[in-house]
Design a protein around this motif. Structure first.
Motif, PDB file in Angstrom:
ATOM      1  N   ALA A  38       0.835  -1.203   0.000  1.00 54.53           N
ATOM      2  CA  ALA A  38       0.000   0.000   0.000  1.00 54.53           C
ATOM      3  C   ALA A  38       0.869   1.252   0.000  1.00 54.53           C
ATOM      4  N   PRO A  39       0.370   2.317  -0.668  1.00 51.47           N
ATOM      5  CA  PRO A  39      -0.901   2.420  -1.391  1.00 51.47           C
ATOM      6  C   PRO A  39      -0.763   2.263  -2.912  1.00 51.47           C
TER       7      PRO A  39
ATOM      8  N   GLN B 171      -7.304  -1.150  -3.431  1.00 53.12           N
ATOM      9  CA  GLN B 171      -8.256  -2.137  -2.920  1.00 53.12           C
ATOM     10  C   GLN B 171      -8.190  -2.195  -1.388  1.00 53.12           C
ATOM     11  N   PRO B 172      -8.761  -1.225  -0.714  1.00 52.43           N
ATOM     12  CA  PRO B 172      -8.771  -1.295   0.750  1.00 52.43           C
ATOM     13  C   PRO B 172      -9.698  -2.404   1.236  1.00 52.43           C
ATOM     14  N   ALA B 173      -9.426  -2.913   2.427  1.00 44.33           N
ATOM     15  CA  ALA B 173     -10.334  -3.880   3.038  1.00 44.33           C
ATOM     16  C   ALA B 173     -11.658  -3.196   3.351  1.00 44.33           C
ATOM     17  N   SER B 174     -12.715  -3.971   3.392  1.00 47.53           N
ATOM     18  CA  SER B 174     -14.061  -3.401   3.505  1.00 47.53           C
ATOM     19  C   SER B 174     -14.241  -2.587   4.782  1.00 47.53           C
ATOM     20  N   ASP B 175     -13.617  -3.020   5.894  1.00 44.30           N
ATOM     21  CA  ASP B 175     -13.821  -2.294   7.142  1.00 44.30           C
ATOM     22  C   ASP B 175     -13.159  -0.926   7.127  1.00 44.30           C
ATOM     23  N   PHE B 176     -12.231  -0.695   6.221  1.00 44.30           N
ATOM     24  CA  PHE B 176     -11.653   0.638   6.044  1.00 44.30           C
ATOM     25  C   PHE B 176     -12.395   1.393   4.944  1.00 44.30           C
ATOM     26  N   ALA B 177     -12.785   0.691   3.896  1.00 44.09           N
ATOM     27  CA  ALA B 177     -13.461   1.345   2.777  1.00 44.09           C
ATOM     28  C   ALA B 177     -14.774   1.992   3.224  1.00 44.09           C
ATOM     29  N   ARG B 178     -15.475   1.346   4.154  1.00 46.18           N
ATOM     30  CA  ARG B 178     -16.790   1.879   4.547  1.00 46.18           C
ATOM     31  C   ARG B 178     -16.673   3.187   5.336  1.00 46.18           C
ATOM     32  N   LYS B 179     -15.483   3.526   5.804  1.00 45.93           N
ATOM     33  CA  LYS B 179     -15.296   4.775   6.555  1.00 45.93           C
ATOM     34  C   LYS B 179     -15.101   5.982   5.651  1.00 45.93           C
TER      35      LYS B 179
ATOM     36  N   ALA C 290     -11.008   8.674  -4.881  1.00 45.45           N
ATOM     37  CA  ALA C 290     -10.226   9.355  -3.849  1.00 45.45           C
ATOM     38  C   ALA C 290     -10.497   8.744  -2.478  1.00 45.45           C
ATOM     39  N   GLY C 291     -11.759   8.428  -2.196  1.00 47.00           N
ATOM     40  CA  GLY C 291     -12.108   7.832  -0.910  1.00 47.00           C
ATOM     41  C   GLY C 291     -11.455   6.480  -0.703  1.00 47.00           C
ATOM     42  N   ARG C 292     -11.445   5.671  -1.758  1.00 44.44           N
ATOM     43  CA  ARG C 292     -10.809   4.359  -1.640  1.00 44.44           C
ATOM     44  C   ARG C 292      -9.309   4.498  -1.396  1.00 44.44           C
ATOM     45  N   TYR C 293      -8.682   5.467  -2.033  1.00 44.70           N
ATOM     46  CA  TYR C 293      -7.256   5.692  -1.806  1.00 44.70           C
ATOM     47  C   TYR C 293      -7.000   6.099  -0.356  1.00 44.70           C
ATOM     48  N   GLN C 294      -7.809   7.023   0.143  1.00 42.13           N
ATOM     49  CA  GLN C 294      -7.654   7.464   1.533  1.00 42.13           C
ATOM     50  C   GLN C 294      -7.861   6.303   2.498  1.00 42.13           C
ATOM     51  N   ALA C 295      -8.782   5.428   2.166  1.00 44.32           N
ATOM     52  CA  ALA C 295      -9.020   4.252   3.011  1.00 44.32           C
ATOM     53  C   ALA C 295      -7.798   3.331   3.020  1.00 44.32           C
ATOM     54  N   LEU C 296      -7.170   3.148   1.861  1.00 45.48           N
ATOM     55  CA  LEU C 296      -6.007   2.262   1.782  1.00 45.48           C
ATOM     56  C   LEU C 296      -4.825   2.839   2.560  1.00 45.48           C
ATOM     57  N   VAL C 297      -4.642   4.148   2.488  1.00 44.03           N
ATOM     58  CA  VAL C 297      -3.576   4.787   3.268  1.00 44.03           C
ATOM     59  C   VAL C 297      -3.872   4.645   4.760  1.00 44.03           C
ATOM     60  N   ASN C 298      -5.124   4.837   5.142  1.00 40.84           N
ATOM     61  CA  ASN C 298      -5.496   4.685   6.547  1.00 40.84           C
ATOM     62  C   ASN C 298      -5.284   3.249   7.021  1.00 40.84           C
ATOM     63  N   GLN C 299      -5.558   2.292   6.152  1.00 40.15           N
ATOM     64  CA  GLN C 299      -5.320   0.887   6.501  1.00 40.15           C
ATOM     65  C   GLN C 299      -3.825   0.618   6.671  1.00 40.15           C
ATOM     66  N   LEU C 300      -3.008   1.177   5.793  1.00 39.17           N
ATOM     67  CA  LEU C 300      -1.553   1.069   5.940  1.00 39.17           C
ATOM     68  C   LEU C 300      -1.125   1.614   7.300  1.00 39.17           C
ATOM     69  N   ASP C 301      -1.620   2.795   7.644  1.00 42.56           N
ATOM     70  CA  ASP C 301      -1.251   3.423   8.910  1.00 42.56           C
ATOM     71  C   ASP C 301      -1.713   2.569  10.092  1.00 42.56           C
ATOM     72  N   PHE C 302      -2.912   2.029   9.996  1.00 41.45           N
ATOM     73  CA  PHE C 302      -3.434   1.176  11.069  1.00 41.45           C
ATOM     74  C   PHE C 302      -2.545  -0.042  11.281  1.00 41.45           C
ATOM     75  N   ASN C 303      -2.117  -0.664  10.180  1.00 41.90           N
ATOM     76  CA  ASN C 303      -1.254  -1.844  10.287  1.00 41.90           C
ATOM     77  C   ASN C 303       0.107  -1.499  10.880  1.00 41.90           C
ATOM     78  N   ILE C 304       0.651  -0.348  10.511  1.00 44.99           N
ATOM     79  CA  ILE C 304       1.909   0.090  11.127  1.00 44.99           C
ATOM     80  C   ILE C 304       1.695   0.285  12.625  1.00 44.99           C
ATOM     81  N   GLY C 305       0.546   0.857  12.991  1.00 45.33           N
ATOM     82  CA  GLY C 305       0.233   1.023  14.406  1.00 45.33           C
ATOM     83  C   GLY C 305       0.156  -0.304  15.145  1.00 45.33           C
ATOM     84  N   ARG C 306      -0.400  -1.323  14.499  1.00 43.67           N
ATOM     85  CA  ARG C 306      -0.459  -2.658  15.116  1.00 43.67           C
ATOM     86  C   ARG C 306       0.937  -3.190  15.422  1.00 43.67           C
TER      87      ARG C 306
END
Length: 629
Positions: free
Chosen positions: A234-235, A240-248, A254-270
């Motif tokens: 990513a990104p 192709q963000p996961a559904s639990d990020f895409a729905r936010k 543009a929204g799907r891209y932002q979701a994928l970046v947010n998912q990347l950040d979430f995984n780094i946080g994990r």
């Protein structure tokens, strides 16, 4: 200007589908003198790379409220954030530079490469020599055609992920060969050093994060320090963000891209949270970096405020996020505007754990500068790629020179004053002549240096010799290649060869070059005391599309004149690139005037080396670089 950059982007994206000094300068060396006396306790190293994450995609860089990167932002607040870090215009060169501390152009990444030549010492190899356990997880993209280019042959004890994004789908042929196709995040096909490849259910970056957490748990129970190289996808497209990020986010591109970046950040946080829970966070160096600028697709300005995007030799194409959090808290809490580059990370990390740095690196450590909170030393920087266009950055970081490729009209030079125009959106109307001369000459010297393959030349009997080293560039069969040598008027017989791969021979006045099934020949037309013999061309290999043909296209030049051109759809049989190159014939001699010169580029009339100028140098022994150790 934008049309120029769009053309460049097309060139570089499509191509992602291909000074000579003693060999010891970049080859393996004795580790015994590389450590300072009584080194401190070594920290762990977590090196996270995002793929195509632009400067503006890290929210803290510009206070970007349309993107959510709270975990990376927190690492930046807790660590050191660099606002003038330069990577590369596309993926592979940046990754090669990061692993080696060497300019990717020197390693043949233009933009793709055969792999990091086995004798080049990678950062995991350095770390293993002083007791580190090393792991690679995620994308590789630093060579997959040669088995010795894979992570477990490049210093990693273990690896898990994908060698090339075109290998992410399980589309094997009847004989088990994996077909190359468009990548996916969904149910990816992944490989490792310990088990056959298979399809894993779920989202790619979540799977990589789960694996990283599992590996970290195992590593934490051992006494050895560890190096985890965690390279996310990513990104990078497809988005192709996961559904639990895409729905936010909005259901838009543009929204799907932002979701994928947010998912990347979430995984780094994990991953960071897991380090904390294990009690390893405070003794771990954390690096977060991106390999190139964002794509600026889907109405997003990924690289704001900088002009350009992935694939262009611009501020926006190459300036990327870089964060480093140090165990030494006195170093953290800085925002650094000095120019640094991705090849500088290698020596910086090594110095931070007690290495006395080898003198064979292109990168420069900025560790002491960060530790002492002072500016880094000024250094001019240069980049080029497949086509003869380039960019240069002045040592003081003020001036950027961009020279357009010649294939789309007259070559143009643009100069940007980054002091007056930090975003590099408008070239200056009057280019300062002294600055242009200085940067042009600097680039020309750099170009000749990095595109001449460093090899080891051992003289033998009867004027023969053995050429070894830099096997992935010295041996033809991948990418751009030029072999040149000067021979005497009286020479006859074999000029040079690699057994079972290629041969160059003179019989009477006829010179023959045989590379597999491709045979070229021509006659010597004069009685000069020295004749230059050059073979130059391109070996195309399948990298990103299964349908792409594999071709060999070569030109034989005799005394600077084209003798014959040939092209066939085939690959060169170079099963063992370590095979020595034999110069002349030990039994009969070969009349060799000077050591050969190998380039990792193809000659043409638009390059700094034209066929005529390169050929002339081969017979001017005073200008031929000395290869002998």
């Amino acid at each position: 200007m934008r049309s120029i950059y769009i053309v460049c982007l097309c060139i570089f994206i499509s191509s992602c589908a291909a000074y000579t000094v003693p060999a010891g300068d970049i080859h393996r060396d004795d580790i015994s003198d590389r450590l300072k006396p009584n080194p401190p306790r070594k920290p762990n190293i977590l090196l996270i790379m995002a793929d195509d994450l632009g400067y503006n995609d890290l929210a803290i860089n510009n206070g970007n409220t349309s993107i959510d990167t709270p975990n990376m932002d927190q690492i930046a607040r807790d660590g050191v954030r660099f606002t003038r870090h330069y990577a590369s215009a596309v993926c592979s060169p940046a990754r090669a530079a990061l692993l080696t501390g060497i300019y990717p152009e020197r390693l043949g990444y233009l933009p793709n490469g055969r792999g990091i030549s086995p004798e080049v010492v990678t950062i995991p190899e350095r770390l293993k020599e002083v007791g580190y356990t090393t792991w690679h997880i995620g994308k590789w993209h630093v060579g997959d055609l040669e088995r010795t280019a894979w992570p477990d042959h490049q210093g990693f004890d273990h690896w898990f992920g994908f060698l090339n994004q075109s290998r992410l789908r399980d589309l094997r042929t009847a004989d088990g060969e994996l077909r190359l196709t468009f990548p996916t995040y969904v149910n990816p096909w992944l490989e490792s050093d310990s088990a056959p490849g298979k399809t894993y259910p779920g989202h790619l970056d979540n799977i990589l994060t789960d694996k990283a957490i599992s590996v970290l748990s195992d590593l934490s129970s051992a006494s050895a320090p560890w190096f985890l190289n965690l390279w996310y996808f990513a990104p990078h497209a497809p988005i192709q963000p996961a559904s639990d990020f895409a729905r936010k986010y909005p259901n838009t591109a543009a929204g799907r891209y932002q979701a994928l970046v947010n998912q990347l950040d979430f995984n780094i946080g994990r991953v960071i949270s897991h380090l904390d829970s294990m009690g390893a966070l405070q003794n771990t160096i954390i690096v977060v970096v991106s390999d190139n600028g964002g794509t600026n697709l889907d109405g997003l300005d990924n690289n704001a405020p900088f002009y350009g995007f992935k694939g262009t030799l611009t501020e926006g194409g190459m300036r990327t996020p870089l964060i480093i959090k140090w165990p030494d808290q006195a170093m953290n809490g800085q925002v650094i505007a000095d120019t640094v580059a991705i090849e500088d990370i290698y020596p910086t990390l090594l110095e931070s754990i007690g290495f006395v740095l080898p003198d064979n690196l292109d990168g420069s450590s900025f560790y002491q500068n960060v530790r002492q909170r002072k500016s880094t030393a000024a250094k001019a920087r240069y980049w080029d790629h497949l086509w003869p266009s380039y960019t240069a950055l002045s040592a003081d970081g003020r001036w950027r020179l961009y020279v357009t490729p010649p294939y789309f009209g007259p070559v143009k030079q643009y100069m940007f004053d980054l002091e007056q125009d930090p975003a590099a959106t408008l070239p200056v109307s009057q280019i300062p002549s002294a600055q242009l001369t200085q940067m042009t000459r600097g680039y020309q010297a750099w170009y000749r240096d990095v595109h001449t393959v460093k090899t080891a030349y051992a003289p033998g009997v009867n004027g023969s010799a053995v050429l070894t080293g830099m096997d992935f560039l010295r041996t033809p069969g991948f990418g751009r290649y030029t072999f040149g040598i000067g021979i005497s008027q009286k020479s006859d017989g074999r000029i040079a060869a690699q057994s079972g791969i290629w041969e160059l021979r003179r019989t009477g006045n006829t010179v023959t070059a045989q590379f597999g099934d491709l045979i070229l020949s021509g006659d010597i037309q004069n009685s000069n005391s020295c004749h230059s013999i050059v073979v130059s061309g391109l070996f195309s290999r399948k990298l990103t599309k299964d349908r792409d043909p594999e071709t060999m296209s070569l030109v034989l030049y005799i005394d600077g004149i084209e003798a014959q051109t040939g092209e066939i759809q085939a690959t060169l049989n170079a099963v063992d690139p370590t095979t020595a190159t034999i110069i002349g014939d030990p039994a009969t001699g070969g009349g060799i005037i000077a050591p050969p010169v190998i380039l990792n580029i193809r000659l043409n009339s638009n390059s700094l080396w034209t066929p005529a100028s390169f050929s002339e140098e081969l017979c001017n022994t005073s200008s031929v670089p000395t290869l002998i150790e």
